[in-house]
Design a protein around this motif. Structure first.
Motif, mmCIF file in Angstrom:
data_model
loop_
_atom_site.group_PDB
_atom_site.id
_atom_site.type_symbol
_atom_site.label_atom_id
_atom_site.label_comp_id
_atom_site.label_asym_id
_atom_site.label_seq_id
_atom_site.Cartn_x
_atom_site.Cartn_y
_atom_site.Cartn_z
ATOM 1 N N ILE A 82 -19.991 -71.170 -9.903
ATOM 2 C CA ILE A 82 -19.728 -72.543 -9.469
ATOM 3 C C ILE A 82 -20.000 -72.686 -7.972
ATOM 4 N N ALA A 83 -19.629 -71.676 -7.200
ATOM 5 C CA ALA A 83 -19.829 -71.716 -5.747
ATOM 6 C C ALA A 83 -21.308 -71.829 -5.369
ATOM 7 N N SER A 84 -22.179 -71.410 -6.247
ATOM 8 C CA SER A 84 -23.624 -71.454 -5.953
ATOM 9 C C SER A 84 -24.184 -72.870 -5.957
ATOM 10 N N TRP A 85 -23.404 -73.845 -6.395
ATOM 11 C CA TRP A 85 -23.870 -75.236 -6.463
ATOM 12 C C TRP A 85 -23.709 -75.979 -5.128
ATOM 13 N N VAL A 86 -23.297 -75.299 -4.081
ATOM 14 C CA VAL A 86 -22.861 -75.965 -2.860
ATOM 15 C C VAL A 86 -23.947 -76.850 -2.235
ATOM 16 N N ASP A 87 -25.211 -76.494 -2.387
ATOM 17 C CA ASP A 87 -26.304 -77.317 -1.838
ATOM 18 C C ASP A 87 -27.168 -77.917 -2.940
ATOM 19 N N MET A 88 -26.582 -78.167 -4.085
ATOM 20 C CA MET A 88 -27.337 -78.736 -5.220
ATOM 21 C C MET A 88 -28.047 -80.011 -4.782
ATOM 22 N N PRO A 89 -29.350 -80.121 -5.051
ATOM 23 C CA PRO A 89 -30.097 -81.318 -4.631
ATOM 24 C C PRO A 89 -29.710 -82.544 -5.435
ATOM 25 N N ASP A 90 -29.833 -83.692 -4.816
ATOM 26 C CA ASP A 90 -29.540 -84.959 -5.467
ATOM 27 C C ASP A 90 -30.546 -85.196 -6.586
ATOM 28 N N LYS A 91 -30.126 -85.900 -7.623
ATOM 29 C CA LYS A 91 -31.019 -86.176 -8.756
ATOM 30 C C LYS A 91 -31.694 -87.530 -8.626
ATOM 31 N N THR A 92 -31.248 -88.346 -7.690
ATOM 32 C CA THR A 92 -31.774 -89.708 -7.593
ATOM 33 C C THR A 92 -32.805 -89.822 -6.481
#
Length: 326
Positions: free
Chosen positions: A316-326
């Motif tokens: 879960i911690a790896s999602w910290v810079d997840m790019p926006d989908k829009t």
């Protein structure tokens, strides 16, 4: 939205002179808000400095931040004190569940009919994050002054650049008066007193009970002080939640469950907490009854199978810079 890394300052240009800089409590709490805002903004590309728009991506970044606080991966973290921010581990799984809720077809379809539930969840998720991450960021980074500044947090008193920046956050004018400008609560005071107690406890066998007590203090704050007045007391939001329990709408509602993995669902019943039949989410006592049961299940998993749970938290911690989908 303005670039969140921009801070107004006066530069001293006189040779061999000094300017006194005072970082008072209001400045420190402003820095805490700056952290929360930056975590939810895009840092590269044409949308640099803008708030992530996709609600599910926001939720996953928030879940990642909670996981990182628990794992002591945030700046100022102390790996030797891992476990002190116990609520953050449960919070990571809970907010991951919110992200999954945004992604299921029932909620996406509902958002096309009315944005009441969609925006209510988004508002609660965003402003709970601003509140709860601020306490943890300050304690983690500047523990020596935390207790002194604890009573003085008030969003009305943040430094001017941060107050201007907050004007760009959605629902700001609705949220801040309702959550009392993120001022300290007795639950926060109790929860962080137990963080310190955990740090000072030398007998390992006594630490789990401190952790669980801390978790319930923070849970009562987030549910009772923030989310209840912010979204569940809203008649429009509560009305839609009630209607989704009715026989004609129940088939189109996502299941009420909390899954203790990085995935949205699992076939292993021991890794999920399903809300008891008759749970009324909009009613604080009913919701907390389920949350306390889920917390006990979570606590048992953390004590008996901590390696598995922490591996899930690392994912879960790896999602910290997840790019926006829009």
């Amino acid at each position: 939205m303005a670039d969140p890394t921009t801070v107004e300052a006066t530069t001293n240009v006189t040779l061999n002179s000094r300017v006194e800089v005072k970082c008072d409590c209001n400045t420190m709490w402003s820095l805490a808000q700056q952290f929360s805002t930056m975590r939810l903004c895009t840092h590269t590309g044409v949308h640099k400095g803008q708030l992530v728009e996709d609600y599910a991506v926001r939720a996953r970044r928030i879940a990642a931040t909670y996981a990182r606080f628990y794992l002591e991966q945030e700046e100022g973290g102390s790996p030797d004190k891992k476990g002190r921010f116990y609520w953050m581990a449960l919070g990571a799984f809970a907010i991951k569940t919110v992200a999954c809720t945004f992604e299921v077809w029932q909620v996406k379809g509902l958002s096309m009919v009315t944005k009441t539930v969609w925006d209510g969840l988004g508002k609660g998720n965003l402003w709970l994050f601003c509140d709860i991450s601020g306490w943890h960021w300050y304690y983690s980074r500047y523990q020596s002054s935390f207790t002194m500044c604890l009573p003085s947090r008030n969003a009305n008193n943040y430094v001017k650049p941060v107050k201007i920046q907050m004007n760009h956050l959605p629902w700001k004018n609705q949220a801040l008066p309702v959550i009392k400008n993120m001022q300290v609560s007795k639950e926060i005071q109790a929860g962080f007193a137990k963080v310190k107690q955990f740090e000072e406890e030398t007998q390992e066998k006594r630490r789990p009970s401190i952790q669980f007590s801390h978790l319930l203090d923070i849970a009562n704050h987030e549910q009772g002080v923030i989310l209840q007045p912010l979204i569940y007391d809203d008649p429009a939001f509560a009305g839609w939640v009630q209607r989704q329990r009715s026989w004609y709408a129940n088939w189109a509602s996502p299941p009420l469950q909390l899954v203790f993995t990085h995935a949205c669902d699992t076939e292993k019943p021991e890794l999920k907490s399903v809300a008891p039949e008759g749970t009324k989410l909009e009613v604080f006592a009913s919701r907390m009854s389920w949350i306390r049961g889920a917390a006990q299940q979570f606590h048992q998993l953390m004590q008996r199978n901590g390696d598995l749970m922490e591996n899930e938290l690392r994912m879960i911690a790896s999602w910290v810079d997840m790019p926006d989908k829009t």
